[in-house]
Each structure stands twice: as structure tokens, then as C-alpha cells.
Design a protein around this motif. Sequence first.
Motif, PDB file in Angstrom:
ATOM      1  N   UNK A   1       0.824  -1.207   0.000  1.00 57.12           N
ATOM      2  CA  UNK A   1       0.000   0.000   0.000  1.00 57.12           C
ATOM      3  C   UNK A   1       0.859   1.258   0.000  1.00 57.12           C
ATOM      4  N   UNK A   2       1.873   1.311   0.847  1.00 60.38           N
ATOM      5  CA  UNK A   2       2.731   2.491   0.918  1.00 60.38           C
ATOM      6  C   UNK A   2       3.447   2.740  -0.410  1.00 60.38           C
ATOM      7  N   UNK A   3       3.913   1.672  -1.037  1.00 57.63           N
ATOM      8  CA  UNK A   3       4.640   1.810  -2.299  1.00 57.63           C
ATOM      9  C   UNK A   3       3.730   2.281  -3.415  1.00 57.63           C
ATOM     10  N   UNK A   4       2.572   1.649  -3.544  1.00 56.10           N
ATOM     11  CA  UNK A   4       1.664   2.023  -4.631  1.00 56.10           C
ATOM     12  C   UNK A   4       1.030   3.391  -4.408  1.00 56.10           C
ATOM     13  N   UNK A   5       0.785   3.734  -3.174  1.00 48.17           N
ATOM     14  CA  UNK A   5       0.241   5.060  -2.873  1.00 48.17           C
ATOM     15  C   UNK A   5       1.195   6.132  -3.370  1.00 48.17           C
ATOM     16  N   UNK A   6       2.483   5.966  -3.072  1.00 53.36           N
ATOM     17  CA  UNK A   6       3.484   6.933  -3.516  1.00 53.36           C
ATOM     18  C   UNK A   6       3.588   6.961  -5.036  1.00 53.36           C
ATOM     19  N   UNK A   7       3.640   5.777  -5.658  1.00 53.69           N
ATOM     20  CA  UNK A   7       3.786   5.704  -7.105  1.00 53.69           C
ATOM     21  C   UNK A   7       2.599   6.343  -7.811  1.00 53.69           C
ATOM     22  N   UNK A   8       1.410   6.050  -7.357  1.00 49.54           N
ATOM     23  CA  UNK A   8       0.225   6.557  -8.050  1.00 49.54           C
ATOM     24  C   UNK A   8      -0.022   8.035  -7.786  1.00 49.54           C
ATOM     25  N   UNK A   9       0.392   8.507  -6.632  1.00 48.23           N
ATOM     26  CA  UNK A   9       0.321   9.946  -6.391  1.00 48.23           C
ATOM     27  C   UNK A   9       1.245  10.695  -7.342  1.00 48.23           C
ATOM     28  N   UNK A  10       2.428  10.162  -7.564  1.00 51.02           N
ATOM     29  CA  UNK A  10       3.373  10.811  -8.472  1.00 51.02           C
ATOM     30  C   UNK A  10       2.939  10.664  -9.928  1.00 51.02           C
ATOM     31  N   UNK A  11       2.359   9.521 -10.271  1.00 51.59           N
ATOM     32  CA  UNK A  11       1.843   9.339 -11.630  1.00 51.59           C
ATOM     33  C   UNK A  11       0.694  10.313 -11.889  1.00 51.59           C
ATOM     34  N   UNK A  12      -0.191  10.474 -10.919  1.00 58.24           N
ATOM     35  CA  UNK A  12      -1.302  11.410 -11.066  1.00 58.24           C
ATOM     36  C   UNK A  12      -0.792  12.839 -11.220  1.00 58.24           C
ATOM     37  N   UNK A  13       0.154  13.202 -10.391  1.00 59.30           N
ATOM     38  CA  UNK A  13       0.668  14.572 -10.400  1.00 59.30           C
ATOM     39  C   UNK A  13       1.398  14.897 -11.691  1.00 59.30           C
ATOM     40  N   UNK A  14       1.978  13.879 -12.307  1.00 59.55           N
ATOM     41  CA  UNK A  14       2.744  14.083 -13.545  1.00 59.55           C
ATOM     42  C   UNK A  14       2.041  13.507 -14.770  1.00 59.55           C
ATOM     43  N   UNK A  15       0.732  13.325 -14.687  1.00 57.56           N
ATOM     44  CA  UNK A  15      -0.005  12.627 -15.748  1.00 57.56           C
ATOM     45  C   UNK A  15       0.105  13.282 -17.121  1.00 57.56           C
ATOM     46  N   UNK A  16       0.345  14.589 -17.161  1.00 57.20           N
ATOM     47  CA  UNK A  16       0.469  15.278 -18.452  1.00 57.20           C
ATOM     48  C   UNK A  16       1.922  15.401 -18.915  1.00 57.20           C
ATOM     49  N   UNK A  17       2.855  14.908 -18.109  1.00 53.40           N
ATOM     50  CA  UNK A  17       4.273  14.968 -18.482  1.00 53.40           C
ATOM     51  C   UNK A  17       4.512  14.019 -19.661  1.00 53.40           C
ATOM     52  N   UNK A  18       5.289  14.431 -20.659  1.00 51.51           N
ATOM     53  CA  UNK A  18       5.513  13.575 -21.837  1.00 51.51           C
ATOM     54  C   UNK A  18       6.164  12.236 -21.526  1.00 51.51           C
ATOM     55  N   UNK A  19       6.827  12.137 -20.392  1.00 51.30           N
ATOM     56  CA  UNK A  19       7.436  10.867 -20.021  1.00 51.30           C
ATOM     57  C   UNK A  19       6.497   9.952 -19.252  1.00 51.30           C
ATOM     58  N   UNK A  20       5.356  10.487 -18.837  1.00 50.41           N
ATOM     59  CA  UNK A  20       4.403   9.730 -18.033  1.00 50.41           C
ATOM     60  C   UNK A  20       3.089   9.491 -18.765  1.00 50.41           C
ATOM     61  N   UNK A  21       2.639  10.479 -19.525  1.00 48.37           N
ATOM     62  CA  UNK A  21       1.329  10.401 -20.190  1.00 48.37           C
ATOM     63  C   UNK A  21       1.112   9.116 -20.993  1.00 48.37           C
ATOM     64  N   UNK A  22       2.104   8.644 -21.751  1.00 46.13           N
ATOM     65  CA  UNK A  22       1.872   7.425 -22.552  1.00 46.13           C
ATOM     66  C   UNK A  22       1.595   6.171 -21.703  1.00 46.13           C
ATOM     67  N   UNK A  23       2.068   6.140 -20.467  1.00 46.82           N
ATOM     68  CA  UNK A  23       1.900   4.942 -19.629  1.00 46.82           C
ATOM     69  C   UNK A  23       0.936   5.194 -18.470  1.00 46.82           C
TER      70      UNK A  23
END
Length: 266
Positions: free
Chosen positions: A58-80
Motif C-alpha cells: 500500500x505504501x509503495x503504490x500510494x506513492x507511485x500513483x500519487x506521483x503518476x497522477x501529479x505528472x499525468x500530463x508529463x511527456x514521459x508519463x502520459x503514454x503509460x
Amino acid sequence: MQCARKHEIEDADRDLSEQIKSATKDVHERAESTPLMMNYLKGQITLPEYKVLLCSLYEIYKALEEEMDRNSSHPGVAPIYFPQEIARQESLEADLEHFLGSDWKKRVVIPAATLRYVQRIQKIGRESPKLLVAHAYTRYLGDLSGGQVLRKITQKALRLSSDEGLSFFAFPGVSSPNLFKQLYRSRMNSVELTREEKAAVLEEAINAFNLNIQVFDEVQKMLSVPTETADQPKDKASMFPPSAIMQFAVGLCVTLTTIGMGIYTF
């Protein structure tokens, strides 16, 4: 010299997913060869141990998904970025509530190595979002591959009569795991990276495995601590009868398993 140059060019032309798989081969084998992980694959897991696993994941995925959400429009993140299809935080929350009750957040104990893993994800999310692809690939595709084997092992070992408590392994938004993994690899291969950035992503993928191995090493040290010093106050460790130390060991071993099982079937 010409042969070395040719090899360098051919390697540069390989897809990012293939390069990650190749670069992490050795560290992957080190992670999956741990005795505790092998015990889990034999079905030697208890309910208290599984609760520890859920807390760590839970701690690991919470951190990962918070960062993915925050960077969702970043060109390095948006495709995935596939929050509807593969996000795990809500699934883990459902499992934790099932096993620990509505006050599960008050009953979680997290080892320092897991916190270091979380801090690393948060750091790259702030400073180098393109590196998130290394952690996302390692975790999510592992869940869709070896994680499905673990679901069956867990259900049998814990003698669960239904799917309740196994939400982590379910992907209702993915009709075909194999097709989705193909799509995911294609999307991550489309991320534009310079040679230096690609090298950093490969290094980060290796780091992701090492972070998990560090968790395991820390737990091994905890096992050697005398009982009187290992005991925790009741209000901090009430979810870990009778030995918090042993539960940490096996639970966190499963975290390694989740990664280790699937990466070569990506």
C-alpha cells in the motif's frame, strides 16, 4: 573497435522494455532467489504475514500513483498513464479494510526500507518524472504476470473461500492481460528519451529491485534482534501477534515475489 561500436548501435535501437528486461536480469535473479520468497511460492504464507504484505504494498503504490497522477500530463508519463485499468491503491485499501477493519490505517507498521523506497519514488516524481516509467513497468507488469500466480497461491494458502481480500490481484478494467501488456510495452517504448535519459531509466529499474532487496536485508537483520528488544508497544504493533519480526520477514518477501514472478513474461 568496430564490433563494439556495432553492438552499441544495436543496443541503442532496442525497445526500452527489452533493455529494461536485459539490464535487470541479474538483480532480478538475486531478488527471486531469497529463501523466504521460495517459501511463499510453496504456499507457506499465513494471514498475519499477508497483512504485512498489504501494508507494505500500500505504501509503495500510494506513492507511485500519487506521483503518476501529479505528472499525468508529463511527456514521459502520459503514454503509460492508465489509472482506470491498473491503479492498485484503492484495491489495496479494500483488502486492508477487509482484513484489518475500518481502522486499518492506525494498525499499519512500515519498516524503514519501505519508507526509503517511497521517498525515492517521491523524489524522482518531483525531479525526474521520466524515471517513473522504470517503477511503473516493474510493478504493474509484474502484477499482471506473476501476480496472477500469486493470487491462486494466496487464496489456497489462506483458505479463502471467495475473492474477498484479494482485490489487489484483480484487474476488472483489463479484459486481456496479455494484450494490455503489449499495449503498455508499446506505449512505454514510444516515450522519447535521449541516450542519457534512457541510461538513467535502466539504472532506475535496477534501483527498484535493489530497493526491494534492501527491504529484505533489513528484515533479515530484524530477525536477529533479541525478542525483548524486538517487542513493540501494543498500540503500535497490535496487528502482529505473536511476532512482528517474523511477519515483516515473510510479508516483505512477498513484495519481492510480486516483482520477481512476472518480469520475464512481460
